[in-house]
Design an enzyme around this catalytic site. Structure first.
Site, PDB file in Angstrom:
ATOM      1  N   LYS A   1      -8.221  -1.588   6.019  1.00 36.82           N
ATOM      2  CA  LYS A   1      -8.387  -2.159   4.678  1.00 36.82           C
ATOM      3  C   LYS A   1      -7.358  -3.260   4.421  1.00 36.82           C
ATOM      4  O   LYS A   1      -7.674  -4.296   3.855  1.00 36.82           O
ATOM      5  CB  LYS A   1      -8.240  -1.068   3.613  1.00 36.82           C
ATOM      6  CG  LYS A   1      -9.459  -0.139   3.565  1.00 36.82           C
ATOM      7  CD  LYS A   1      -9.304   0.959   2.543  1.00 36.82           C
ATOM      8  CE  LYS A   1      -8.261   1.955   2.925  1.00 36.82           C
ATOM      9  NZ  LYS A   1      -8.378   3.296   2.389  1.00 36.82           N
TER      10      LYS A   1
ATOM     11  N   SER B   1      -7.454   4.006   8.733  1.00 39.52           N
ATOM     12  CA  SER B   1      -8.053   3.848   7.399  1.00 39.52           C
ATOM     13  C   SER B   1      -7.248   2.828   6.582  1.00 39.52           C
ATOM     14  O   SER B   1      -7.799   1.887   6.003  1.00 39.52           O
ATOM     15  CB  SER B   1      -8.072   5.216   6.703  1.00 39.52           C
ATOM     16  OG  SER B   1      -8.256   5.096   5.327  1.00 39.52           O
TER      17      SER B   1
ATOM     18  N   ASP C   1     -14.788   2.640   6.472  1.00 35.70           N
ATOM     19  CA  ASP C   1     -13.792   3.537   5.856  1.00 35.70           C
ATOM     20  C   ASP C   1     -14.394   4.271   4.670  1.00 35.70           C
ATOM     21  O   ASP C   1     -14.071   5.439   4.444  1.00 35.70           O
ATOM     22  CB  ASP C   1     -12.543   2.762   5.424  1.00 35.70           C
ATOM     23  CG  ASP C   1     -11.471   3.713   4.890  1.00 35.70           C
ATOM     24  OD1 ASP C   1     -11.034   4.586   5.672  1.00 35.70           O
ATOM     25  OD2 ASP C   1     -11.112   3.630   3.707  1.00 35.70           O
TER      26      ASP C   1
ATOM     27  N   HIS D   1       0.849  -1.192   0.000  1.00 36.54           N
ATOM     28  CA  HIS D   1       0.000   0.000   0.000  1.00 36.54           C
ATOM     29  C   HIS D   1       0.881   1.236   0.000  1.00 36.54           C
ATOM     30  O   HIS D   1       1.885   1.295   0.698  1.00 36.54           O
ATOM     31  CB  HIS D   1      -0.887   0.011   1.257  1.00 36.54           C
ATOM     32  CG  HIS D   1      -1.909   1.108   1.242  1.00 36.54           C
ATOM     33  ND1 HIS D   1      -3.146   0.955   0.684  1.00 36.54           N
ATOM     34  CD2 HIS D   1      -1.851   2.378   1.695  1.00 36.54           C
ATOM     35  CE1 HIS D   1      -3.824   2.084   0.796  1.00 36.54           C
ATOM     36  NE2 HIS D   1      -3.063   2.969   1.411  1.00 36.54           N
TER      37      HIS D   1
ATOM     38  N   ARG E   1     -14.318  12.682   5.591  1.00 40.05           N
ATOM     39  CA  ARG E   1     -13.038  13.357   5.872  1.00 40.05           C
ATOM     40  C   ARG E   1     -12.620  14.233   4.699  1.00 40.05           C
ATOM     41  O   ARG E   1     -12.086  15.331   4.883  1.00 40.05           O
ATOM     42  CB  ARG E   1     -11.948  12.313   6.148  1.00 40.05           C
ATOM     43  CG  ARG E   1     -12.107  11.639   7.500  1.00 40.05           C
ATOM     44  CD  ARG E   1     -11.207  10.425   7.616  1.00 40.05           C
ATOM     45  NE  ARG E   1      -9.810  10.757   7.449  1.00 40.05           N
ATOM     46  CZ  ARG E   1      -8.885   9.891   7.032  1.00 40.05           C
ATOM     47  NH1 ARG E   1      -9.207   8.652   6.723  1.00 40.05           N
ATOM     48  NH2 ARG E   1      -7.632  10.269   6.928  1.00 40.05           N
TER      49      ARG E   1
END
Ligand code: URA
Length: 430
Positions: free
Chosen positions: A187, A183, A161, A82, A168
């Protein structure tokens, strides 16, 4: 319990219990708490922060707000990656096929670009016919068969999320370490991989502006991972300048292909090969990090990594037979240097914003993007240019803003002094 009591506690820096956080998230997902109350709590978190324990409870509540993916039927160690988001960040397009060619199981759910940052799904979808929608069963079968699948998040993966991130985004509450950490980690934990590599970017084009902030975020995410018995490796990498030379979806696919064929650019290759080495080593496919690196470099040079990319896109239904006339563009505008000197800075944020203005990215989630437009750098930071040398090419279709050319000139700084090129990865935290 009442939402207002939760807001009041965070406002007054009184720690929340696990039950309170779970209740708040569960009720929000069920639409029993209004957006304006959650916005107020998010702002309190942005200002006062959360403790490590509260961040862990928040991640856990988000993680179990929807489905989790069980990858245990895939043999071997599953790896995932990620990025915290950057400009010209096509790492997944190169890293995935490369490690798959080395024997790793790369099972990745990716996201779309927002604002000045790009997203892997948009880049993949710029390849004609390619689908990023596979059923969970087909996703698992594909990783089993060819070691790689990259798809969009399934509908019910971490719904908390999805709601929180959208809120957000419009309430100026993205930039908070506990909110970003929960967040990302909710995930990643829901996606079921065994090893998670985090490319934590810092600099002008990243959420984290300094190495210190990026280190703090990394430590927070590693702490959450350890509490969930997951292996996480954080790579803190430089996003003051764009990664590679291409910004824009199709341009980035072409640059990724070049890198998959062993042709660099060097900063992209260095970042990819380092992350790949850790994935290969921790998947027990090599007896040392050095040997893992040699294996990765060999697969870039011998065509295996590129062939795996072709396998990936064919499995995900693209019928493309050649990338030769891949880009459809009305106009390519060269931007010439006004001075002589070494390029000291190419501001990543400025480049990302102007690529977005051309249509390569979206300001709001529902905006369409143009996959063909973008910016292609002719030189990178540290290179010497003479007056009238072409600094970059602007790939333009219909979207235009009269300030783009001025903006791009302002993104550059020059110096008379020769610069020493710096490493793209500043720190690796295990
Ligand atoms: N990426 C995410 O997935 N979440 C954030 O909050 C920031 C970046």
């Amino acid at each position: 319990m009442r939402a207002i009591d939760i807001i009041e506690k965070t406002k007054n820096k009184i720690p929340l219990t696990e039950q309170e956080i779970k209740w708040f998230i569960d009720e929000y997902v069920k639409d029993n708490i209004k957006d304006y109350q959650v916005s107020s709590w998010l702002m309190a978190v942005c200002i006062n922060g959360l403790s490590k324990d509260e961040t862990y409870y928040l991640t856990k509540a988000m993680l179990y707000s929807g489905d989790t993916i069980d990858l245990s039927s895939i043999k071997g160690i599953k790896v995932d990656k990620h990025s915290t988001g950057g400009v010209g960040d096509k790492v997944s397009l190169v890293l995935g096929p490369l490690v798959a060619a080395c024997g790793c199981k790369f099972a990745k759910f990716s996201g779309r670009g927002l604002g000045h940052t790009g997203g892997t799904l948009d880049k993949l979808e710029s390849i004609p016919g390619l689908t990023i929608n596979l059923s969970e069963k087909d996703f698992i079968n594909q990783v089993q068969d060819i070691n790689i699948a990259i798809i969009g998040q399934t509908k019910n993966l971490v719904p908390a999320d999805k709601k929180l991130y959208a809120l957000r985004d419009v309430t100026s509450t993205v930039n908070s370490l506990p909110l970003i950490a929960s967040s990302i980690m909710s995930k990643k934990l829901a996606s079921g991989s065994d090893i998670i590599c985090l490319d934590v970017k810092y600099g002008s084009g990243a959420f984290m502006k300094t190495i210190e902030e990026a280190t703090e975020l990394s430590n927070l995410m590693i702490d959450i991972a350890h509490k969930n018995n997951k292996k996480v490796i954080a790579f803190i990498s430089d996003m003051n300048k764009p990664l590679g030379k291409a910004i824009g979806n199709k341009l980035e696919v072409l640059e990724a292909i070049n890198c998959l064929k062993g042709g660099g650019p060097k900063d992209l290759e260095d970042l990819v090969v380092t992350i790949a080495s850790y994935m290969i080593y921790y998947s027990n496919l090599s007896d040392s990090l050095n040997n893992a690196k040699s294996l990765a470099l060999e697969k870039l040079k011998n065509g295996d990594a590129y062939n795996r990319f072709i396998k990936l896109i064919k499995h995900q239904k693209s019928k493309i037979s050649s990338f030769e006339s891949f880009i459809n563009i009305k106009e390519i505008i060269p931007l010439k240097s006004k001075e002589n000197g070494y390029i000291e800075e190419i501001n990543a944020l400025d480049l990302g914003i102007n690529a977005m203005l051309l249509g390569a990215g979206r300001e709001k989630k529902e905006d369409p993007i143009d996959p063909d437009v973008g910016i292609l750098l002719n030189y990178q930071v540290g290179d010497y240019v003479k007056k009238d040398d072409i600094l970059l090419y602007i790939y333009k279709n219909d979207k235009w803003d009269k300030n783009i050319i001025d903006n791009l000139y302002k993104a550059y700084k020059f110096t008379n002094k020769k610069l020493t090129k710096t490493e793209i990865i500043k720190k690796i935290i295990l």
